[in-house]
Motif scaffolding. Sequence first.
Motif, short mmCIF file in Angstrom:
data_model
loop_
_atom_site.label_atom_id
_atom_site.label_comp_id
_atom_site.label_asym_id
_atom_site.label_seq_id
_atom_site.Cartn_x
_atom_site.Cartn_y
_atom_site.Cartn_z
N VAL A 208 0.93 -1.38 0.06
CA VAL A 208 0.15 -0.13 0.02
C VAL A 208 0.85 1.18 -0.01
CG1 VAL A 208 -1.61 1.30 1.19
CG2 VAL A 208 -1.78 -1.04 1.21
N VAL A 209 0.32 2.05 -0.74
CA VAL A 209 1.21 3.50 -0.83
C VAL A 209 0.13 4.49 -0.69
CG1 VAL A 209 2.56 5.16 -1.95
CG2 VAL A 209 3.03 2.63 -2.53
N ILE A 210 0.44 5.50 0.29
CA ILE A 210 -0.62 6.35 0.43
C ILE A 210 -0.11 7.78 0.27
CG2 ILE A 210 -1.96 7.67 2.44
CD1 ILE A 210 -2.31 4.97 3.91
N ARG A 221 5.91 9.08 -8.04
CA ARG A 221 6.72 8.16 -7.46
C ARG A 221 5.79 7.05 -6.66
NH1 ARG A 221 10.75 5.09 -7.04
NH2 ARG A 221 12.12 5.48 -5.42
N CYS A 222 4.69 7.22 -6.21
CA CYS A 222 3.83 6.37 -5.65
C CYS A 222 3.57 5.04 -6.66
CB CYS A 222 2.42 6.77 -5.33
SG CYS A 222 2.46 8.18 -4.02
N ILE A 232 -2.41 2.39 -4.44
CA ILE A 232 -1.98 3.79 -3.93
C ILE A 232 -3.34 4.34 -3.68
CG2 ILE A 232 -1.45 6.04 -4.83
CD1 ILE A 232 -0.44 3.00 -7.00
N ILE A 233 -3.49 4.81 -2.71
CA ILE A 233 -4.55 5.83 -2.01
C ILE A 233 -4.40 7.12 -2.18
CG2 ILE A 233 -6.10 6.27 0.12
CD1 ILE A 233 -6.50 3.28 -0.98
N GLU A 234 -4.99 7.73 -2.96
CA GLU A 234 -4.73 9.37 -3.17
C GLU A 234 -5.53 10.17 -1.97
OE1 GLU A 234 -3.45 12.11 -3.61
OE2 GLU A 234 -2.96 11.69 -5.66
N MET A 235 -5.07 10.87 -1.28
CA MET A 235 -5.55 11.90 -0.29
C MET A 235 -5.33 13.28 -0.54
SD MET A 235 -4.55 10.00 3.29
CE MET A 235 -5.68 10.96 4.21
N SER A 236 -4.56 13.30 -1.43
CA SER A 236 -4.15 14.77 -1.65
C SER A 236 -5.36 15.60 -2.31
CB SER A 236 -3.12 15.12 -2.94
OG SER A 236 -1.98 14.21 -2.33
N TRP A 237 -5.29 16.97 -1.82
CA TRP A 237 -6.15 18.26 -2.48
C TRP A 237 -5.46 18.97 -3.17
CZ3 TRP A 237 -10.86 19.00 -3.52
CH2 TRP A 237 -11.30 20.37 -3.72
N TYR A 238 -5.70 19.09 -4.55
CA TYR A 238 -5.11 19.78 -5.45
C TYR A 238 -5.75 21.19 -6.00
CZ TYR A 238 -2.63 15.42 -6.34
OH TYR A 238 -2.08 14.38 -6.39
N ARG A 259 -7.18 4.78 -5.85
CA ARG A 259 -8.09 4.82 -5.36
C ARG A 259 -8.20 6.36 -4.51
NH1 ARG A 259 -10.92 2.06 -1.18
NH2 ARG A 259 -8.98 0.53 -0.92
N ALA A 260 -9.42 7.11 -4.65
CA ALA A 260 -9.31 8.49 -3.75
C ALA A 260 -9.97 7.95 -2.22
CB ALA A 260 -10.28 9.25 -4.49
N SER A 261 -9.47 8.82 -1.41
CA SER A 261 -9.83 8.80 0.01
C SER A 261 -10.04 10.36 0.57
CB SER A 261 -9.02 8.24 0.82
OG SER A 261 -9.66 8.02 2.13
N GLN A 262 -11.32 10.69 0.92
CA GLN A 262 -11.39 11.83 1.51
C GLN A 262 -12.48 11.82 2.81
OE1 GLN A 262 -14.52 13.53 1.23
NE2 GLN A 262 -15.49 11.96 0.08
N VAL A 263 -12.62 13.01 3.47
CA VAL A 263 -13.14 12.72 4.71
C VAL A 263 -14.75 13.09 4.80
CG1 VAL A 263 -13.09 15.16 5.61
CG2 VAL A 263 -12.73 13.13 7.27
#
Length: 335
Positions: A208-210, A221-222, A232-238, A259-263
């Motif tokens: 897993v890469v977050i 790089r991920c 790869i879990i994408e947590m960034s806000w662009y 895959r996206a992850s957000q709150v």
Amino acid sequence: MTIDSISATAYWTVGPRRGELRQESLAAPGEGEALVRTLYTGFSRGTERLVYANRVPERVAGLMQAPHQQGSFPCPVKYGYLSVGVVEDGPAELLGRTVFCLFPHQDRYVVRADELVVVPDSVPPARAVLAGAVETAVNALWDAAPRIGDRVAVVGCGLVGGAVLALLRRFPLSRLEAVDSDPGRTGLGDALGVTFVTPDAAHGDCDVVIHCSATAEGLARCLELAGDDGEIIEMSWYGEQAVSVPLGADFHARRLSLRASQVGEVALARRHRRTTTDRLRLALDLLEDPAFDAFLGGPTDFEQLPAAIDALASSGAGGLCHVIRYPGAEGFPAT
């Protein structure tokens, strides 16, 4: 306690890179409501920097609205969501209790009592402003579902990435690396007892890469660090930033998942059995760990916020989460 008239002061963004304190009157709390006197708020640099610069993308302005925001983007707007205070009036079971609320930078406010989550006595009030970041990290780990013995990398060690690392270090992993291009983040790795490496030195073949760096380079790089069939879990806000993703090499050839992850929603794996309040209570319990004090910067006194905000919005200034201190708050951070 009976209160007929309540005055409050709030911070508003009134132009690009410009803010001011505004006075307002509050209605006395009614049935099922509570009056909170603020002790600390946290300045969340990732989203609040966009708000402060008037750079919230129009197409996602609705998604970025905070629960108690007033005004609309780009400005004037009262924004923020990391507030810790003491209940001065309201239900008997909350009187005098320290609580967390998703409220902007304001010295007093009235909200529904069910919007307040009690801070455990073992968690210092200043540390509790991190609840929003830890809640986001909890959601990401419910999405990622790391398994025993996994090899995990977290790319981007800002506030959210750091919170993910702080939680992952409690998992029985075979390898955990904090990956960041800023060598100044080495201290965070030391505070958490996690191996810090630059992107070039990071180990591959991860389960897993977050990703939390909010850069195209970090995401690329991920894709290299994930092992075959890795995720790869994408947590960034662009924000408005366009991101190029190199899908022609590792992504298809090695059957990677992004895959996206957000709150905004409870992770699907827990959505039917946990509420957002359950998730926030868990985050506050996890903040008993004193290692989270390494995330805190400041404090800045609330009345100085308009003059200090420009420096706080600059990348790298004021710690991972800069704390705003209100009158009546004593000590920092462990009180």
